[in-house]
Design an enzyme around this catalytic site. Structure first.
Site, PDB file in Angstrom:
ATOM      1  N   ALA A  67       0.832  -1.207   0.000  1.00 62.18           N
ATOM      2  CA  ALA A  67       0.000   0.000   0.000  1.00 62.18           C
ATOM      3  C   ALA A  67       0.865   1.255   0.000  1.00 62.18           C
ATOM      4  O   ALA A  67       1.989   1.252   0.485  1.00 62.18           O
ATOM      5  CB  ALA A  67      -0.896  -0.002   1.230  1.00 62.18           C
ATOM      6  N   ASN A 116       9.187   8.553   4.863  1.00 59.15           N
ATOM      7  CA  ASN A 116       8.049   9.319   4.347  1.00 59.15           C
ATOM      8  C   ASN A 116       7.154   9.772   5.483  1.00 59.15           C
ATOM      9  O   ASN A 116       7.012   9.108   6.500  1.00 59.15           O
ATOM     10  CB  ASN A 116       7.268   8.497   3.318  1.00 59.15           C
ATOM     11  CG  ASN A 116       6.137   7.701   3.940  1.00 59.15           C
ATOM     12  OD1 ASN A 116       5.038   8.218   4.175  1.00 59.15           O
ATOM     13  ND2 ASN A 116       6.388   6.428   4.251  1.00 59.15           N
ATOM     14  N   MET A 118       4.013  11.168   4.301  1.00 56.84           N
ATOM     15  CA  MET A 118       3.006  11.606   3.329  1.00 56.84           C
ATOM     16  C   MET A 118       1.708  12.005   4.038  1.00 56.84           C
ATOM     17  O   MET A 118       1.098  13.007   3.690  1.00 56.84           O
ATOM     18  CB  MET A 118       2.708  10.493   2.317  1.00 56.84           C
ATOM     19  CG  MET A 118       3.927   9.934   1.576  1.00 56.84           C
ATOM     20  SD  MET A 118       4.777  11.146   0.562  1.00 56.84           S
ATOM     21  CE  MET A 118       3.611  11.389  -0.743  1.00 56.84           C
ATOM     22  N   PHE A 120      -1.239  10.069   4.363  1.00 59.08           N
ATOM     23  CA  PHE A 120      -2.467   9.617   3.699  1.00 59.08           C
ATOM     24  C   PHE A 120      -3.036  10.667   2.736  1.00 59.08           C
ATOM     25  O   PHE A 120      -4.233  11.003   2.797  1.00 59.08           O
ATOM     26  CB  PHE A 120      -3.564   9.239   4.712  1.00 59.08           C
ATOM     27  CG  PHE A 120      -3.282   8.036   5.565  1.00 59.08           C
ATOM     28  CD1 PHE A 120      -2.298   7.117   5.238  1.00 59.08           C
ATOM     29  CD2 PHE A 120      -4.044   7.804   6.703  1.00 59.08           C
ATOM     30  CE1 PHE A 120      -2.060   6.001   6.046  1.00 59.08           C
ATOM     31  CE2 PHE A 120      -3.823   6.689   7.508  1.00 59.08           C
ATOM     32  CZ  PHE A 120      -2.829   5.799   7.176  1.00 59.08           C
ATOM     33  N   SER A 182       0.169   3.425  10.366  1.00 60.39           N
ATOM     34  CA  SER A 182       0.991   4.488   9.780  1.00 60.39           C
ATOM     35  C   SER A 182       1.422   5.452  10.884  1.00 60.39           C
ATOM     36  O   SER A 182       0.595   5.863  11.707  1.00 60.39           O
ATOM     37  CB  SER A 182       0.204   5.259   8.726  1.00 60.39           C
ATOM     38  OG  SER A 182       0.880   6.471   8.457  1.00 60.39           O
ATOM     39  N   ASN A 184       2.175   8.481  10.441  1.00 59.21           N
ATOM     40  CA  ASN A 184       2.031   9.863   9.965  1.00 59.21           C
ATOM     41  C   ASN A 184       0.656  10.476  10.170  1.00 59.21           C
ATOM     42  O   ASN A 184       0.391  11.583   9.726  1.00 59.21           O
ATOM     43  CB  ASN A 184       2.424   9.935   8.491  1.00 59.21           C
ATOM     44  CG  ASN A 184       3.857   9.472   8.289  1.00 59.21           C
ATOM     45  OD1 ASN A 184       4.751   9.884   9.026  1.00 59.21           O
ATOM     46  ND2 ASN A 184       4.068   8.592   7.324  1.00 59.21           N
ATOM     47  N   THR A 185      -0.246   9.740  10.823  1.00 59.27           N
ATOM     48  CA  THR A 185      -1.537  10.311  11.209  1.00 59.27           C
ATOM     49  C   THR A 185      -1.568  10.280  12.726  1.00 59.27           C
ATOM     50  O   THR A 185      -1.551   9.192  13.317  1.00 59.27           O
ATOM     51  CB  THR A 185      -2.712   9.487  10.615  1.00 59.27           C
ATOM     52  OG1 THR A 185      -2.642   9.566   9.202  1.00 59.27           O
ATOM     53  CG2 THR A 185      -4.059  10.003  11.087  1.00 59.27           C
ATOM     54  N   LYS A 222      -3.197  -4.313   9.324  1.00 51.92           N
ATOM     55  CA  LYS A 222      -1.773  -4.059   9.068  1.00 51.92           C
ATOM     56  C   LYS A 222      -1.151  -3.431  10.304  1.00 51.92           C
ATOM     57  O   LYS A 222      -1.634  -2.409  10.803  1.00 51.92           O
ATOM     58  CB  LYS A 222      -1.624  -3.133   7.855  1.00 51.92           C
ATOM     59  CG  LYS A 222      -0.169  -2.884   7.481  1.00 51.92           C
ATOM     60  CD  LYS A 222      -0.056  -2.251   6.113  1.00 51.92           C
ATOM     61  CE  LYS A 222       1.392  -1.952   5.745  1.00 51.92           C
ATOM     62  NZ  LYS A 222       1.511  -1.358   4.412  1.00 51.92           N
ATOM     63  N   THR A 250       5.108  -5.716   7.996  1.00 51.68           N
ATOM     64  CA  THR A 250       4.748  -4.574   8.792  1.00 51.68           C
ATOM     65  C   THR A 250       4.671  -3.286   7.963  1.00 51.68           C
ATOM     66  O   THR A 250       5.125  -3.253   6.830  1.00 51.68           O
ATOM     67  CB  THR A 250       5.831  -4.285   9.881  1.00 51.68           C
ATOM     68  OG1 THR A 250       7.026  -3.853   9.206  1.00 51.68           O
ATOM     69  CG2 THR A 250       6.120  -5.488  10.735  1.00 51.68           C
ATOM     70  N   ASN A 251       4.193  -2.261   8.647  1.00 53.54           N
ATOM     71  CA  ASN A 251       4.243  -0.913   8.094  1.00 53.54           C
ATOM     72  C   ASN A 251       5.662  -0.344   8.297  1.00 53.54           C
ATOM     73  O   ASN A 251       6.572  -1.070   8.677  1.00 53.54           O
ATOM     74  CB  ASN A 251       3.203  -0.035   8.798  1.00 53.54           C
ATOM     75  CG  ASN A 251       2.617   1.010   7.856  1.00 53.54           C
ATOM     76  OD1 ASN A 251       3.362   1.719   7.179  1.00 53.54           O
ATOM     77  ND2 ASN A 251       1.297   1.109   7.811  1.00 53.54           N
ATOM     78  N   TYR A 326       7.669  -2.241  -1.495  1.00 51.42           N
ATOM     79  CA  TYR A 326       7.486  -0.896  -2.019  1.00 51.42           C
ATOM     80  C   TYR A 326       8.848  -0.254  -2.272  1.00 51.42           C
ATOM     81  O   TYR A 326       9.250  -0.002  -3.417  1.00 51.42           O
ATOM     82  CB  TYR A 326       6.656  -0.071  -1.032  1.00 51.42           C
ATOM     83  CG  TYR A 326       6.330   1.347  -1.446  1.00 51.42           C
ATOM     84  CD1 TYR A 326       7.197   2.106  -2.227  1.00 51.42           C
ATOM     85  CD2 TYR A 326       5.133   1.943  -1.048  1.00 51.42           C
ATOM     86  CE1 TYR A 326       6.886   3.407  -2.600  1.00 51.42           C
ATOM     87  CE2 TYR A 326       4.825   3.255  -1.414  1.00 51.42           C
ATOM     88  CZ  TYR A 326       5.705   3.979  -2.185  1.00 51.42           C
ATOM     89  OH  TYR A 326       5.402   5.253  -2.545  1.00 51.42           O
ATOM     90  N   SER A 327       9.622   0.000  -1.186  1.00 53.46           N
ATOM     91  CA  SER A 327      10.829   0.836  -1.292  1.00 53.46           C
ATOM     92  C   SER A 327      11.844   0.317  -2.305  1.00 53.46           C
ATOM     93  O   SER A 327      12.429   1.098  -3.057  1.00 53.46           O
ATOM     94  CB  SER A 327      11.504   0.952   0.080  1.00 53.46           C
ATOM     95  OG  SER A 327      10.608   1.529   0.998  1.00 53.46           O
TER      96      SER A 327
HETATM   97  C1  LIG Z   1       6.140   6.670   0.369  1.00 54.25           C
HETATM   98  C2  LIG Z   1       5.423   5.577   1.109  1.00 54.25           C
HETATM   99  C3  LIG Z   1       4.067   5.689   1.347  1.00 54.25           C
HETATM  100  C4  LIG Z   1       3.388   4.693   2.035  1.00 54.25           C
HETATM  101  N1  LIG Z   1       2.055   4.802   2.227  1.00 54.25           N
HETATM  102  C5  LIG Z   1       1.381   3.812   2.859  1.00 54.25           C
HETATM  103  C6  LIG Z   1      -0.023   3.882   3.014  1.00 54.25           C
HETATM  104  O1  LIG Z   1      -0.667   4.809   2.567  1.00 54.25           O
HETATM  105  N2  LIG Z   1      -0.622   2.861   3.674  1.00 54.25           N
HETATM  106  C7  LIG Z   1       0.057   1.772   4.174  1.00 54.25           C
HETATM  107  O2  LIG Z   1      -0.561   0.858   4.745  1.00 54.25           O
HETATM  108  N3  LIG Z   1       1.391   1.691   4.017  1.00 54.25           N
HETATM  109  C8  LIG Z   1       2.062   2.668   3.381  1.00 54.25           C
HETATM  110  N4  LIG Z   1       3.407   2.570   3.219  1.00 54.25           N
HETATM  111  C9  LIG Z   1       4.123   1.428   3.830  1.00 54.25           C
HETATM  112  C10 LIG Z   1       4.355   0.290   2.843  1.00 54.25           C
HETATM  113  O3  LIG Z   1       3.149  -0.257   2.392  1.00 54.25           O
HETATM  114  C11 LIG Z   1       5.201  -0.824   3.496  1.00 54.25           C
HETATM  115  O4  LIG Z   1       4.468  -1.389   4.556  1.00 54.25           O
HETATM  116  C12 LIG Z   1       6.521  -0.303   4.049  1.00 54.25           C
HETATM  117  O5  LIG Z   1       7.071   0.661   3.191  1.00 54.25           O
HETATM  118  C13 LIG Z   1       7.540  -1.430   4.230  1.00 54.25           C
HETATM  119  O6  LIG Z   1       7.831  -2.053   3.005  1.00 54.25           O
HETATM  120  P1  LIG Z   1       9.126  -1.704   2.115  1.00 54.25           P
HETATM  121  O7  LIG Z   1      10.306  -1.740   3.038  1.00 54.25           O
HETATM  122  O8  LIG Z   1       9.146  -2.749   1.039  1.00 54.25           O
HETATM  123  O9  LIG Z   1       8.898  -0.341   1.573  1.00 54.25           O
HETATM  124  C14 LIG Z   1       4.108   3.567   2.525  1.00 54.25           C
HETATM  125  C15 LIG Z   1       5.470   3.457   2.286  1.00 54.25           C
HETATM  126  C16 LIG Z   1       6.137   4.446   1.588  1.00 54.25           C
HETATM  127  C17 LIG Z   1       7.610   4.289   1.345  1.00 54.25           C
END
Ligand SMILES: Cc1cc2nc3c(=O)[nH]c(=O)nc-3n(C[C@H](O)[C@H](O)[C@H](O)COP(=O)(O)O)c2cc1C
Length: 368
Positions: A67, A116, A118, A120, A182, A184-185, A222, A250-251, A326-327
């Protein structure tokens, strides 16, 4: 080749700007049928042995887009074209909101990480539901919908906000994720405490059942990597008790461990969630703990610091039926999912396990 391109183009751009630029290209390519078919043929070749069944859904493989990348569900086919086996859109909130002020995304290139905050930024559940309802899917990829709390909604009224999103979005979701993790909220992560989480998940479950007839939408939660061990156990127990379908671990983390400190120290102090390589160890640890607690009763989704096939394989052995990333996509580029699939298939074929399902949690079954 991508790394050269990254250094030359993306590294010079503001990270968020680079994201939208790449996103635009992906969406554009996905709109041109010949190009789309060609790219999918190159990047999304199917390894039969990776076919995965999870949450009552059939997927080409276990590897999905986490996500946050496609918050508004505008590039599901584009990301499917790049080879992801499922796409988790969102986080979507009850009401539209702009997110935090920019600059809010930081690249820690040497650490292969991102920070980040961001917050939401998204178009809100009504707009996203309308988009999903009007969508003519080119690829039949599984779509998860991740929901969160609108910033201005007070913590005590969070459930109503989640319920509103559920009523609008559940019908369009192959699975639904309650995001309470998250950083960030403000206050969001307090919802992970079982006394808040129990009524929240119960309300979302009921709302999903009310708004979708003919099938039961799988519901997942999550969680953050920063939870204490007892709290991880408490969430796991609650998930079993409530009959939840899965847990995503995890997040991002608010911790700053695992950073090299040689690369971009000026960025380490930025507020927000850290993701990518430094998160790997902790996410794996949380996953192991969850699997020890819930075993095969609940589907576990491993995410956090997955960079390559070996990382994905380790998560599967630790108990994850699905994995996400994601990253590393930012650093590895469009061939990433392909490389993961190829490497996973090779690992499975040289392992003692006949299927991926057999490999799930194998580490925990090994004699100590
Ligand atoms: C820029 C950015 C925005 C993200 N936004 C969300 C989000 O809106 N909702 C969410 O559940 N996770 C969000 N994530 C977390 C990712 O889904 C993921 O759980 C986290 O980045 C760990 O995975 P990774 O190390 O592969 O990036 C965000 C991550 C990044 C880097």
């Amino acid at each position: 080749m991508y790394k050269f391109f990254f250094d030359l183009v993306f590294k010079r751009m503001d990270p968020e700007q680079a994201h939208y630029t790449a996103f635009r290209w992906i969406r554009l390519a996905a709109r041109i049928p010949v190009l789309r078919t060609f790219i999918a043929a190159v990047l999304a070749p199917r390894h039969k042995e990776l076919r995965t069944e999870a949450l009552g859904l059939r997927m080409h493989g276990p590897f999905g887009l986490a996500a946050g990348f496609d918050k508004n569900a505008v590039a599901i086919d584009g990301m499917s074209m790049l080879g992801f086996d499922h796409i988790e859109i969102g986080t979507v909130t009850g009401e539209p909101q702009p997110g935090n002020p920019k600059k809010r995304l930081f690249r820690l290139v040497q650490d292969r990480a991102l920070i980040n905050r961001m917050g939401f930024n998204n178009e809100g559940s009504a707009a996203v539901a309308e988009r999903l309802g009007a969508r003519r899917a080119v690829f039949k990829t599984v779509v998860g919908v991740n929901i969160g709390k609108t910033k201005v909604v007070p913590e005590e009224e969070a459930a109503a906000d989640y319920v509103k999103s559920t009523e609008r979005l559940a019908a369009h979701a192959d699975y639904l994720v309650v995001n309470v993790s998250s950083p960030n909220t403000p206050g969001l992560r307090n919802l992970q405490a079982t006394e808040s989480l129990r009524p929240l998940l119960t309300a979302v479950r009921e709302a999903a059942d009310r708004s979708v007839s003919g099938r039961r939408v799988p519901l997942l939660v999550k969680i953050a990597p920063d939870l204490a061990d007892e709290d991880i156990d408490a969430v796991a127990d609650l998930a079993v008790e409530l009959g939840l379908d899965g847990i995503i671990a995890t997040n991002t983390t608010i911790a700053r461990e695992g950073l090299g400190l040689q690369s971009e120290p000026s960025l380490y102090g930025e507020t927000g969630g850290l993701s990518g390589a430094p998160l790997k160890e902790r996410s794996l640890e949380v996953l192991r703990r969850l699997y020890a607690r819930v075993g095969d009763r609940i589907t576990l989704v491993g995410v956090g610091g997955i960079e390559n096939a070996e990382d994905a394989w380790q998560r599967i052995l630790a108990g994850a039926t699905l994995v996400q990333g994601y990253s590393a996509f930012i650093y590895e580029g469009p061939f990433w999912a392909r490389a993961i699939h190829k490497g996973l298939a090779a690992r499975l074929n040289t392992s003692p396990y006949a299927t991926l399902a057999e490999a799930v949690g194998a580490d925990a079954r090994k004699p100590q």
